[in-house]
Design a protein around this motif. Structure first.
Motif, short mmCIF file in Angstrom:
data_model
loop_
_atom_site.label_atom_id
_atom_site.label_comp_id
_atom_site.label_asym_id
_atom_site.label_seq_id
_atom_site.Cartn_x
_atom_site.Cartn_y
_atom_site.Cartn_z
N TRP A 62 0.84 -1.18 0.00
CA TRP A 62 0.00 0.00 0.00
C TRP A 62 0.88 1.24 0.00
CZ3 TRP A 62 -4.97 0.16 -0.99
CH2 TRP A 62 -5.65 1.37 -0.80
N GLU A 143 3.40 -8.05 -0.10
CA GLU A 143 3.28 -9.32 -0.81
C GLU A 143 4.40 -9.44 -1.83
OE1 GLU A 143 -1.58 -9.84 -1.12
OE2 GLU A 143 -0.42 -9.19 -2.85
N MET B 1 -3.72 -11.07 0.98
CA MET B 1 -3.36 -10.23 2.15
C MET B 1 -4.05 -8.86 2.02
SD MET B 1 0.39 -8.80 3.34
CE MET B 1 1.28 -10.34 3.24
N LYS B 2 -4.66 -8.40 3.13
CA LYS B 2 -5.27 -7.07 3.12
C LYS B 2 -4.14 -6.04 3.27
CE LYS B 2 -9.22 -4.68 5.25
NZ LYS B 2 -8.55 -3.41 5.46
N LEU B 3 -4.10 -5.05 2.40
CA LEU B 3 -2.99 -4.11 2.39
C LEU B 3 -3.42 -2.68 2.76
CD1 LEU B 3 -1.38 -5.17 -1.03
CD2 LEU B 3 -0.56 -5.79 1.24
N ASN B 4 -4.72 -2.39 2.64
CA ASN B 4 -5.20 -0.99 2.74
C ASN B 4 -4.89 -0.30 4.06
OD1 ASN B 4 -6.60 -2.36 0.69
ND2 ASN B 4 -8.19 -0.76 0.68
N THR B 6 -6.07 3.12 6.18
CA THR B 6 -7.23 4.02 6.23
C THR B 6 -6.86 5.28 7.01
OG1 THR B 6 -8.48 1.97 6.50
CG2 THR B 6 -9.71 4.03 6.73
N PRO B 29 -3.73 -2.52 8.30
CA PRO B 29 -4.66 -3.66 8.24
C PRO B 29 -4.79 -4.42 9.57
CG PRO B 29 -3.30 -3.61 6.27
CD PRO B 29 -2.75 -2.55 7.19
N ASN B 30 -3.75 -4.39 10.41
CA ASN B 30 -3.84 -5.10 11.71
C ASN B 30 -4.41 -4.22 12.82
OD1 ASN B 30 -1.75 -3.36 12.24
ND2 ASN B 30 -0.20 -4.94 12.65
#
Lengths: 180, 180
Positions: A62, A143, B1-4, B6, B29-30
């Motif tokens: 990101w 990733e 894998m969630k990368l965003n 916010t 993300p975590n």
């Protein structure tokens, strides 16, 4: 033609752990004065790493400034006093499950010389090894993506590669097999 | 894998006529929180213009941030609301004694997405004409340099081209005659 601009005075507007914003008054070759804003950056290293299966090692992460995930060559800022070659080796090992035995300089370039002094040092990695012991930082979300030359050509044509240093690194790789 | 990542909150630290520095608090993300510094830029256009004698039109100009003169493709910041294609045509005409009849998009890329949102729009110019009526701005100090493909290969090998957008544009040009 004389091109040089000379600094007359300067003022630091902002500073954090890695960026400094300076506003300088400069003199043009004709004697006229202007202001120049400069974003000062410690510089960075990036690495073109190709596995023995002829796949390039990229990372998807990101990019908050861009508001999206980008596909890039492994890269990172230089630590204070760090040799760019060491930085390239370190970033490959930190961001991917690969390490390199050595790196060789390909190029160095300014990312945005109109307002920023960041120099990017690009290296070609040699002796790539998969290192399954890699333990990524819990706050790093990266990733690994492996692409062949044909997949890289497609990704460039489809504008899926939209990071400047990565385009440069991949174009160097593709040009190695260019017979023109 | 969630990368965003916010945005949770933001704060503008600095603003001038073309740059804004924002310091945002973001959520990973975590769920962990971090600060992100973003240099906001209006974007820019650059142009690969090749004459009918197969020479690329480059400009040599002082880059105060780099502390040296650099050899670059003609380029410039987008005016507010300006179409990047119009900007590419305008910059070619303003910085060199050449004009183009039209431009075609080659690529768009982030110059430094680790901290800056600048997008560079790269165009290929068509219908290049020498325009001797050009009257440069008295405070613009820009030399025009014409190079053949062989001279470009040499200049890249000798690291005389050290601007990211220019390396990308020239590598696209060289790859057009690549038969791999």
């Amino acid at each position: 033609m004389k091109l040089n601009e000379t600094k007359l005075s300067g003022n630091t507007l902002f500073q954090n752990s890695f960026l400094t914003i300076d506003q300088d008054v400069i003199q043009l070759p004709n004697g006229n004065r202007h202001q120049r804003l400069v974003v000062r950056h410690p510089g960075a290293a990036c690495v073109l790493a190709v596995t023995d299966k002829q796949q390039v090692v990229l990372v998807r992460q990101w990019r908050y400034a861009a508001g999206r995930a980008l596909l890039e060559v492994p890269a990172g800022k230089l630590d204070k006093g760090e040799d760019p070659a060491q930085c390239a080796l370190r970033e490959l090992a930190e961001e991917t499950p690969y390490t390199a035995a050595s790196v060789e300089k390909i190029a160095a370039f300014y990312s945005a010389p109109g307002f920023c002094d960041e120099v990017l040092h690009l290296y070609r990695a040699h002796g790539i090894q998969a290192d399954s012991a890699l333990q990524p930082d819990q706050d790093e979300f990266v990733e690994t993506v492996l692409l062949t030359q044909e997949e890289v050509r497609q990704a460039i044509a489809n504008q899926e590669i939209c990071d400047a240093k990565t385009l440069i690194a991949l174009q160097f790789w593709l040009s190695e097999s260019c017979t023109a």
